[in-house]
Design a protein around this motif. Structure first.
Motif, PDB file in Angstrom:
ATOM      1  N   LYS A 138       0.828  -1.207   0.000  1.00  0.00           N
ATOM      2  CA  LYS A 138       0.000   0.000   0.000  1.00  0.00           C
ATOM      3  C   LYS A 138       0.862   1.256   0.000  1.00  0.00           C
ATOM      4  N   ASP A 143      -7.305 -10.749  -2.516  1.00  0.00           N
ATOM      5  CA  ASP A 143      -8.360  -9.722  -2.449  1.00  0.00           C
ATOM      6  C   ASP A 143      -7.788  -8.384  -1.997  1.00  0.00           C
ATOM      7  N   GLN A 144      -6.908  -8.421  -1.003  1.00  0.00           N
ATOM      8  CA  GLN A 144      -6.303  -7.186  -0.500  1.00  0.00           C
ATOM      9  C   GLN A 144      -5.394  -6.541  -1.544  1.00  0.00           C
ATOM     10  N   ARG A 157      -5.723  -6.733  -4.784  1.00  0.00           N
ATOM     11  CA  ARG A 157      -6.600  -6.108  -5.784  1.00  0.00           C
ATOM     12  C   ARG A 157      -7.141  -4.770  -5.280  1.00  0.00           C
ATOM     13  N   SER A 158      -7.430  -4.696  -3.975  1.00  0.00           N
ATOM     14  CA  SER A 158      -7.975  -3.450  -3.419  1.00  0.00           C
ATOM     15  C   SER A 158      -6.987  -2.301  -3.518  1.00  0.00           C
TER      16      SER A 158
END
Length: 371
Positions: free
Chosen positions: A30, A51-52, A54-55
């Motif tokens: 991030k 999933d994280q 992709r976020s």
């Protein structure tokens, strides 16, 4: 293909579900997304980590890495490194560290290997000496997330001590700056005056949850207002043992097993006490999160926590495998003055030593050193 002036980092981790190392992996990505680096992520399958990723606006690539030595995985990774003009490889946890080191040697690329805890390099691991040998040769530097882990790897492995480098895991303090959350006591059917002792971590042997259960059994007699809340994936075989331990208690302990939760931050912000009952910890990201959330910490002397918490100042440290010590620490925190002093100092210490920005700065320094 990346532009010539843009450095590309290939990120690897060999687990797919939530956990401390996985949270650090996502937090680092991030932060890196806000820098000049181009980030490519390879995972072994779908799950929470994917999933994280992709976020964050990154599309993960999947290459099967099952088996002790998966030639297809290595060749697939080599094609990716060449095709995407990868400048540096950063791997996390033992399996990915081995493959990352092999890839680095094959492609003549710099590589950073991050170890997150002694449990990741357990003595029972197959061919551990060979895996250490590969990592020692192929990695440009080997990051340890605590001094204790760095010392252990220097003492009991063939990894070159000159390559071992300390980088503490970091937490974003902004996540915990909101007003106190609500709803957990109502969800559990508890009165407003209930005292919540929260633990965060997947149920596995090193987390010491059998000692938490023992403490909860003892607290049931001493203070029925104290409730233990455990957040984390429940490994079936071990969870059954814990439930059998509870069934054998003379009085039912007040424990609430929540399983995996997406709202860990909100749960922590509603805790009255944070408890880390581990028998072995490389660092403990959840302990830092609790400090950031303004929750007083009780942690075992299990390795990493001694580097995070100063006993009696920013938290209370207790011996491992000692449920009586846990009970005594909980009772000590009934003193509002002590509780306030510990919470204030813990917050200041966590922000200064274990922020996400500090971790990013340390890794950026390594990236720039080797690229």
């Amino acid at each position: 293909m990346a532009g010539k002036d843009v450095k590309t980092i290939l990120h690897l981790i060999d687990t797919t579900g939530p956990g401390g190392a996985e949270t650090v992996f996502i937090n680092l990505l991030k932060e890196l997304q806000q820098t000049e680096f181009r980030n490519i992520v390879v995972l072994r399958g779908e799950g929470w980590v994917a999933d994280q990723v992709r976020s964050l606006g990154i599309t993960p690539q999947f290459i099967d890495s099952k088996g002790s030595f998966n030639l297809g995985y290595i060749l697939g990774m080599k094609r990716l490194v060449v095709g995407e003009s990868v400048d540096l490889i950063h791997a996390h946890l033992l399996g990915s560290n081995v493959y990352g080191a092999l890839l680095a040697m094959m492609c003549r690329k710099p590589m950073i290997a991050t170890f997150h805890g002694a449990v990741d390099v357990a003595a029972g691991e197959r061919f551990l000496w060979a895996k250490f040998g590969i990592i020692g040769w192929g990695a440009s530097t080997i990051v340890c997330v605590s001094k204790r882990l760095q010392e252990e790897l220097a003492e009991r492995s063939s990894l070159p001590a000159r390559k071992l480098h300390l980088v503490y895991n970091g937490v974003d303090p902004e996540l915990f700056c909101k007003a106190p959350a609500s709803g957990l006591k109502e969800e559990l059917g508890l009165p407003p005056e209930a005292n919540l002792v929260v633990s965060i971590g997947n149920i596995r042997p090193a987390k010491g949850y059998d000692h938490l259960v023992d403490a909860a059994i003892k607290m049931a007699k001493l203070d029925p207002n104290t409730h233990f809340v455990v957040v984390g994936h429940q490994r079936p075989a071990l969870f059954e043992k814990l439930k059998a331990q509870i069934r054998g208690a003379p009085e039912a302990p007040r424990i609430h097993w929540l399983g995996f939760r997406q709202d860990v931050v909100n749960v922590l912000r509603q805790a009255d006490i944070f408890l880390l009952p581990s028998t072995s910890e490389g660092f403990s990201i959840s302990t830092v999160e609790a400090m950031m959330a303004g929750v007083p910490v009780i942690a075992t002397r299990s390795g990493g926590p001694e580097e995070i918490v100063s006993d009696g100042e920013s938290g209370l440290l207790v011996p491992i495998e000692d449920s009586d010590a846990i009970v005594n620490a909980i009772q000590r925190l009934n003193d509002p003055t002590l509780k306030h002093q510990i919470t204030e100092q813990a917050l200041e210490s966590a922000k200064s030593k274990f922020s996400l920005k500090s971790m990013l700065h340390a890794y950026q320094g390594l990236y720039e050193r080797f690229m």
